[in-house]
Design an enzyme around this catalytic site. Structure first.
Site, PDB file in Angstrom:
ATOM      1  CG  HIS A  24      -2.026   1.004   1.163  1.00  0.00           C
ATOM      2  ND1 HIS A  24      -3.362   0.659   1.240  1.00  0.00           N
ATOM      3  CD2 HIS A  24      -2.018   2.356   1.026  1.00  0.00           C
ATOM      4  CE1 HIS A  24      -4.109   1.743   1.163  1.00  0.00           C
ATOM      5  NE2 HIS A  24      -3.312   2.792   1.031  1.00  0.00           N
ATOM      6  CG  ASP A  28      -0.963  10.745  -5.696  1.00  0.00           C
ATOM      7  OD1 ASP A  28      -0.844   9.741  -4.975  1.00  0.00           O
ATOM      8  OD2 ASP A  28      -2.066  11.301  -5.889  1.00  0.00           O
ATOM      9  CG  HIS A 214      -8.105   3.266   0.017  1.00  0.00           C
ATOM     10  ND1 HIS A 214      -7.529   2.826  -1.140  1.00  0.00           N
ATOM     11  CD2 HIS A 214      -7.154   4.014   0.658  1.00  0.00           C
ATOM     12  CE1 HIS A 214      -6.286   3.293  -1.222  1.00  0.00           C
ATOM     13  NE2 HIS A 214      -6.029   4.013  -0.135  1.00  0.00           N
ATOM     14  CD  GLU A 217      -7.320   6.076   5.501  1.00  0.00           C
ATOM     15  OE1 GLU A 217      -6.279   6.732   5.640  1.00  0.00           O
ATOM     16  OE2 GLU A 217      -7.909   5.948   4.405  1.00  0.00           O
ATOM     17  CG  ASP A 306      -1.526   5.766   3.114  1.00  0.00           C
ATOM     18  OD1 ASP A 306      -1.888   5.508   1.952  1.00  0.00           O
ATOM     19  OD2 ASP A 306      -2.262   6.334   3.934  1.00  0.00           O
TER      20      ASP A 306
END
EC number: 3.5.4.4
Length: 390
Positions: A24, A28, A214, A217, A306
């Site tokens: 993961h 960007d 996702h 979270e 992440d």
């Protein structure tokens, strides 16, 4: 290593050298600050908060991510995406991503990005994918020249607040043997359930393709349940809120709810990102992060970065926090790494080869160094074999 073997608490250098697997990581969210400045000059982007000093820009990204302001956090990605709108920029960023991960000891990585966010300068979705794939291959080549080994697969991400999920899923399927290993959906969970994009997930299942979502979270257990039971996700991006379905009594007894039991029993991989989870409020500290309990209960937990730029982190950095907090050993690091490699979206025989030919030998070499050193002071018995209940 056996439970009778003294603890092998790794040093920072050993953590860096250890073979690591990353599932993961956002393309960007991992640019080099100096690259952002240079690309901004090339494309004429004038919106950077700091356009001269890479160190100050690096600090701005970390401070903005830590600010507690969602608007300021999201602004960080507007700057990185702004300089990732040309073919050359995408090739460069992807190549540097692979180089940086390899230098940090990552041997396999799945890096995700949303092609629809890189179309402002006229690129097509296909051109975006081909540029990123080219960059990853170039980065792998540079890593080999530097004596390092890494394989990078791409995950194509659709944005859950947009309406292009099926289009991106079809794109991922077209490039599945050309560097793309799966599909992802990201964006704000609240108000944008994955069930809005069931057509994309049904398509991927018909095509026998892999996807992660996702979930869990920020929004909690309903997000996890929908991702698994309505959409059929292979993995959970984060999934940290599964802790809400686990009760720990004052005497230490643990009771799993039905969803938590399902996730553990089915060996659903959790793409946990400790530093990022602290920034988003999923835990107040590393010591309170659910990963400690999830590891003890043998969930299929994995360690991830992440957004390396926004969190000021790396895979070595993430493991260092866990080693410092939970006194994790090389056995524990290997356990997390094998979990991740088992959960990767490449074919089974290739995953097995990575585990047996790269991961296990790498950790065995590091453990052998401890034959000539005293165990760490204050060591307690190890938590068990690196392969148990993966």
């Amino acid at each position: 290593m056996t439970s009778e073997t003294p603890l092998t608490i790794p040093t920072p250098e050993q953590i860096r050298r250890a073979p690591k697997v990353l599932l993961h990581d956002h393309l960007d969210g991992g640019l080099r600050p100096a690259t952002i400045i240079e690309l901004a000059r090339e494309v004429g982007y004038e919106g950077l908060p700091e356009s001269e000093d890479a160190e100050r820009l690096d600090s701005w990204f970390r401070e903005s991510a830590d600010s507690g302001s969602l608007e300021r956090y999201l602004e960080t990605f507007s700057h990185t995406c702004a300089v990732m709108q040309t073919r050359d920029a995408l090739v460069r960023v992807a190549a540097e991503c692979a180089e940086d991960l390899a230098a940090d000891g990552v041997v396999y990585a799945e890096v995700r990005y949303a092609p629809e966010q890189h179309l402002e300068a006229g690129l097509t979705l296909e051109q975006v994918v081909e540029a990123v794939n080219e960059g990853f291959r170039e980065g792998e080549r540079r890593a080999r020249e530097a004596g390092r080994r890494i394989r990078v697969g791409a995950l194509l991400t659709a944005m859950r607040h947009a309406a292009r999920a099926l289009e991106i899923a079809e794109l991922a399927n077209r490039y599945r043997d050309l560097g793309v290993v799966g599909f992802d959906i990201a964006g704000a969970e609240a108000g944008h359930p994955p069930t809005r994009h069931l057509d994309a997930f049904e398509y991927l299942k018909r095509e026998n393709n892999h996807f992660t979502i996702h979930a869990g979270e920020a929004f909690g257990l309903p997000s996890i349940w929908q991702a698994l039971q309505w959409c059929g996700a292979d993995r959970l991006g984060h999934g940290v809120r599964i802790i809400d379905d686990i009760q720990v009594a004052d005497d230490g007894q643990v009771k799993l709810g039905r969803l938590a039991s399902y996730v553990r029993d089915k060996r659903v991989p959790l793409e946990l990102c400790p530093s990022s989870n602290l920034q988003t409020g999923a835990a107040a500290s590393y010591a309170e992060h659910p990963i400690g309990l999830l590891r003890r209960l043998h969930f299929r937990a994995t360690v991830n970065t992440d957004n390396r730029l926004m969190s000021g982190t790396s895979m070595s950095g993430e493991f260092q926090h866990l080693v410092d907090t939970f006194r994790y050993t090389l056995d524990d690091m290997q356990w997390f790494t094998v979990n991740a490699m088992k959960s990767a979206f490449i074919p089974f025989d290739e995953r097995l080869a990575m585990i047996n030919e790269v991961v296990k030998p790498g950790y065995a070499k590091l453990k052998s160094e401890w034959l000539f050193h005293d165990p760490a002071p204050g060591a307690a018995p190890t938590s068990g074999s690196a392969d148990s209940a993966g």
